[in-house]
Design a protein around this motif. Structure first.
Motif, PDB file in Angstrom:
ATOM      1  N   GLN A  91      -9.861   8.223 -24.202  1.00  0.00           N
ATOM      2  CA  GLN A  91      -8.797   7.663 -25.026  1.00  0.00           C
ATOM      3  C   GLN A  91      -9.365   7.310 -26.393  1.00  0.00           C
ATOM      4  OE1 GLN A  91      -6.744   4.386 -23.247  1.00  0.00           O
ATOM      5  NE2 GLN A  91      -5.294   4.163 -24.937  1.00  0.00           N
ATOM      6  N   LEU A  92      -8.649   7.692 -27.448  1.00  0.00           N
ATOM      7  CA  LEU A  92      -9.161   7.508 -28.802  1.00  0.00           C
ATOM      8  C   LEU A  92      -9.051   6.055 -29.245  1.00  0.00           C
ATOM      9  CD1 LEU A  92      -7.594  10.634 -30.549  1.00  0.00           C
ATOM     10  CD2 LEU A  92      -9.918  10.406 -29.660  1.00  0.00           C
ATOM     11  N   THR A  93     -10.103   5.574 -29.869  1.00  0.00           N
ATOM     12  CA  THR A  93     -10.094   4.260 -30.507  1.00  0.00           C
ATOM     13  C   THR A  93      -9.751   4.445 -31.990  1.00  0.00           C
ATOM     14  OG1 THR A  93     -12.411   4.377 -31.171  1.00  0.00           O
ATOM     15  CG2 THR A  93     -11.938   3.528 -28.951  1.00  0.00           C
ATOM     16  N   PRO A  94      -9.413   3.370 -32.698  1.00  0.00           N
ATOM     17  CA  PRO A  94      -9.201   3.510 -34.141  1.00  0.00           C
ATOM     18  C   PRO A  94     -10.399   4.128 -34.871  1.00  0.00           C
ATOM     19  CG  PRO A  94      -8.324   1.415 -33.403  1.00  0.00           C
ATOM     20  CD  PRO A  94      -9.034   2.018 -32.223  1.00  0.00           C
ATOM     21  N   LEU A  95     -11.615   3.813 -34.416  1.00  0.00           N
ATOM     22  CA  LEU A  95     -12.810   4.406 -35.026  1.00  0.00           C
ATOM     23  C   LEU A  95     -12.851   5.911 -34.788  1.00  0.00           C
ATOM     24  CD1 LEU A  95     -15.477   4.137 -36.529  1.00  0.00           C
ATOM     25  CD2 LEU A  95     -16.569   3.504 -34.359  1.00  0.00           C
ATOM     26  N   ASP A  96     -12.534   6.343 -33.574  1.00  0.00           N
ATOM     27  CA  ASP A  96     -12.480   7.782 -33.271  1.00  0.00           C
ATOM     28  C   ASP A  96     -11.470   8.495 -34.162  1.00  0.00           C
ATOM     29  OD1 ASP A  96     -14.338   7.585 -31.139  1.00  0.00           O
ATOM     30  OD2 ASP A  96     -12.739   7.027 -29.742  1.00  0.00           O
ATOM     31  N   ILE A  97     -10.323   7.867 -34.345  1.00  0.00           N
ATOM     32  CA  ILE A  97      -9.253   8.462 -35.160  1.00  0.00           C
ATOM     33  C   ILE A  97      -9.710   8.601 -36.609  1.00  0.00           C
ATOM     34  CG2 ILE A  97      -6.926   8.049 -36.067  1.00  0.00           C
ATOM     35  CD1 ILE A  97      -6.372   6.669 -33.285  1.00  0.00           C
ATOM     36  N   CYS A  98     -10.392   7.587 -37.120  1.00  0.00           N
ATOM     37  CA  CYS A  98     -10.909   7.665 -38.499  1.00  0.00           C
ATOM     38  C   CYS A  98     -11.908   8.802 -38.643  1.00  0.00           C
ATOM     39  CB  CYS A  98     -11.560   6.339 -38.883  1.00  0.00           C
ATOM     40  SG  CYS A  98     -10.395   5.003 -39.201  1.00  0.00           S
ATOM     41  N   LEU A  99     -12.791   8.959 -37.679  1.00  0.00           N
ATOM     42  CA  LEU A  99     -13.779  10.037 -37.726  1.00  0.00           C
ATOM     43  C   LEU A  99     -13.101  11.401 -37.684  1.00  0.00           C
ATOM     44  CD1 LEU A  99     -16.422   8.478 -35.322  1.00  0.00           C
ATOM     45  CD2 LEU A  99     -16.655   8.754 -37.792  1.00  0.00           C
ATOM     46  N   GLN A 100     -12.073  11.543 -36.853  1.00  0.00           N
ATOM     47  CA  GLN A 100     -11.320  12.800 -36.803  1.00  0.00           C
ATOM     48  C   GLN A 100     -10.694  13.098 -38.158  1.00  0.00           C
ATOM     49  OE1 GLN A 100      -8.514  12.251 -33.595  1.00  0.00           O
ATOM     50  NE2 GLN A 100      -9.849  13.250 -32.104  1.00  0.00           N
ATOM     51  N   CYS A 101     -10.090  12.094 -38.765  1.00  0.00           N
ATOM     52  CA  CYS A 101      -9.434  12.304 -40.061  1.00  0.00           C
ATOM     53  C   CYS A 101     -10.442  12.712 -41.130  1.00  0.00           C
ATOM     54  CB  CYS A 101      -8.694  11.032 -40.493  1.00  0.00           C
ATOM     55  SG  CYS A 101      -7.194  10.690 -39.535  1.00  0.00           S
ATOM     56  N   MET A 102     -11.616  12.099 -41.140  1.00  0.00           N
ATOM     57  CA  MET A 102     -12.609  12.439 -42.147  1.00  0.00           C
ATOM     58  C   MET A 102     -13.136  13.855 -41.963  1.00  0.00           C
ATOM     59  SD  MET A 102     -14.818   8.988 -42.996  1.00  0.00           S
ATOM     60  CE  MET A 102     -15.260   8.554 -41.324  1.00  0.00           C
ATOM     61  N   ARG A 103     -13.189  14.319 -40.728  1.00  0.00           N
ATOM     62  CA  ARG A 103     -13.663  15.679 -40.467  1.00  0.00           C
ATOM     63  C   ARG A 103     -12.587  16.725 -40.716  1.00  0.00           C
ATOM     64  NH1 ARG A 103     -16.527  12.981 -35.930  1.00  0.00           N
ATOM     65  NH2 ARG A 103     -18.750  13.051 -36.465  1.00  0.00           N
ATOM     66  N   CYS A 104     -11.332  16.339 -40.602  1.00  0.00           N
ATOM     67  CA  CYS A 104     -10.235  17.303 -40.583  1.00  0.00           C
ATOM     68  C   CYS A 104      -9.452  17.383 -41.893  1.00  0.00           C
ATOM     69  CB  CYS A 104      -9.289  16.945 -39.434  1.00  0.00           C
ATOM     70  SG  CYS A 104      -7.871  18.031 -39.217  1.00  0.00           S
ATOM     71  N   LEU A 105      -9.242  16.245 -42.562  1.00  0.00           N
ATOM     72  CA  LEU A 105      -8.319  16.184 -43.691  1.00  0.00           C
ATOM     73  C   LEU A 105      -9.037  16.396 -45.022  1.00  0.00           C
ATOM     74  CD1 LEU A 105      -6.201  13.039 -42.697  1.00  0.00           C
ATOM     75  CD2 LEU A 105      -5.722  15.443 -42.186  1.00  0.00           C
ATOM     76  N   PRO A 106      -8.280  16.775 -46.064  1.00  0.00           N
ATOM     77  CA  PRO A 106      -8.847  16.767 -47.421  1.00  0.00           C
ATOM     78  C   PRO A 106      -9.367  15.376 -47.773  1.00  0.00           C
ATOM     79  CG  PRO A 106      -6.737  17.909 -47.389  1.00  0.00           C
ATOM     80  CD  PRO A 106      -6.889  17.268 -46.048  1.00  0.00           C
TER      81      PRO A 106
END
Length: 272
Positions: A107-122
């Motif tokens: 299950q994703l934590t807020p920290l996991d979500i931030c890391l995903q966004c930094m790897r995926c988004l502009p």
């Protein structure tokens, strides 16, 4: 307990196991469907009429929201609506639909979500998400730094290095990013006597206020805004107002306005 309220609190989408864990019996779930209070698009998934479309789409392919869509569910700052629905699964099978798939078995934590966004988004879009997570105290700068020390994390470290934990809005974040990319020196939340705080102060000369459409919600705020503008003018502090459209969609025009403003009000050097 009201089963419809329970489902609505989950974005309008709930799985059977979640409802049973919350104390609802199989009979109560079935009756809510029969009464039309809930619907069942696929086996084991129950929704309200106003269910979050992204959440519903994810549930129907047995996935969880991830990345920017999960960030939106947390109330973080989303600069532009995603083209795809970002979801998380723990298998390698393809999904049919408008999905961008991330892999995770937990299950994703807020920290996991931030890391995903930094790897995926502009870069700018990722900065808005992660900066807001710090501002809202869902993650800390130390947590972000500790998870971005790898050899392949250079992009992530660059974004973390841009974070201002005192930012007040997504437009302030976006404007600061544009200005620094344009080579300007920028101060944030600068206090001006008789005015309060300016969003941004550029080169020690030009104030910037980043205004969203919702900026003036009533007559009192409108009057206060005009008062602030008048005090700044009398104090000799020039200021530009920048909208979402200008900052996000017309950044070159925004930067040119700032250049012209600074050139106009920069103190003239007196020859010695």
């Amino acid at each position: 307990m009201d089963i419809v309220r329970e489902v609505a609190g989950k974005g309008g989408v709930a799985r059977r196991r979640e409802l049973e864990k919350a104390g609802f019996s199989g009979h109560e779930i079935l009756k809510a469907v029969q009464d039309g209070r809930l619907s069942r698009p696929i086996r084991g998934v129950y929704v309200t009429p106003d269910a979050d479309p992204a959440l519903l789409a994810a549930a129907c392919v047995k996935a969880e929201l991830a990345c920017v869509n999960a960030a939106e569910r947390l109330g973080l700052w989303i600069l532009t609506k995603p083209r795809f629905i970002h979801v998380c699964v723990d298998h390698g099978r393809p999904l049919e639909g408008n999905f961008r798939v991330h892999r995770s078995a937990k299950q994703l934590t807020p920290l996991d979500i931030c890391l995903q966004c930094m790897r995926c988004l502009p870069e700018l879009e990722a900065l808005c998400v992660v900066e807001s997570a710090v501002v809202k105290r869902l993650v800390t700068l130390q947590q972000l730094r500790s998870r971005t020390g790898g050899a392949r994390d250079r992009k992530l470290r660059r974004i973390v290095g841009m974070i201002d934990p005192h930012s007040q809005s997504i437009l302030e974040t976006a404007a600061r990013y544009r200005l620094k990319a344009g080579g300007f020196s920028v101060q944030t939340q600068v206090y001006v006597k008789g005015v309060g705080r300016l969003d941004l102060f550029v080169e020690g000369i030009l104030g910037i206020e980043a205004d969203g459409r919702e900026h003036h919600t009533n007559a009192k705020e409108f009057e206060e805004d005009r008062r602030r503008g008048n005090v700044l003018m009398l104090n000799g502090t020039p200021m530009l107002r920048a909208t979402y459209e200008l900052i996000v969609n017309r950044p070159e025009e925004f930067i040119e306005l700032v250049r012209r403003g600074i050139a106009k009000y920069r103190p003239t050097k007196v020859a010695g």
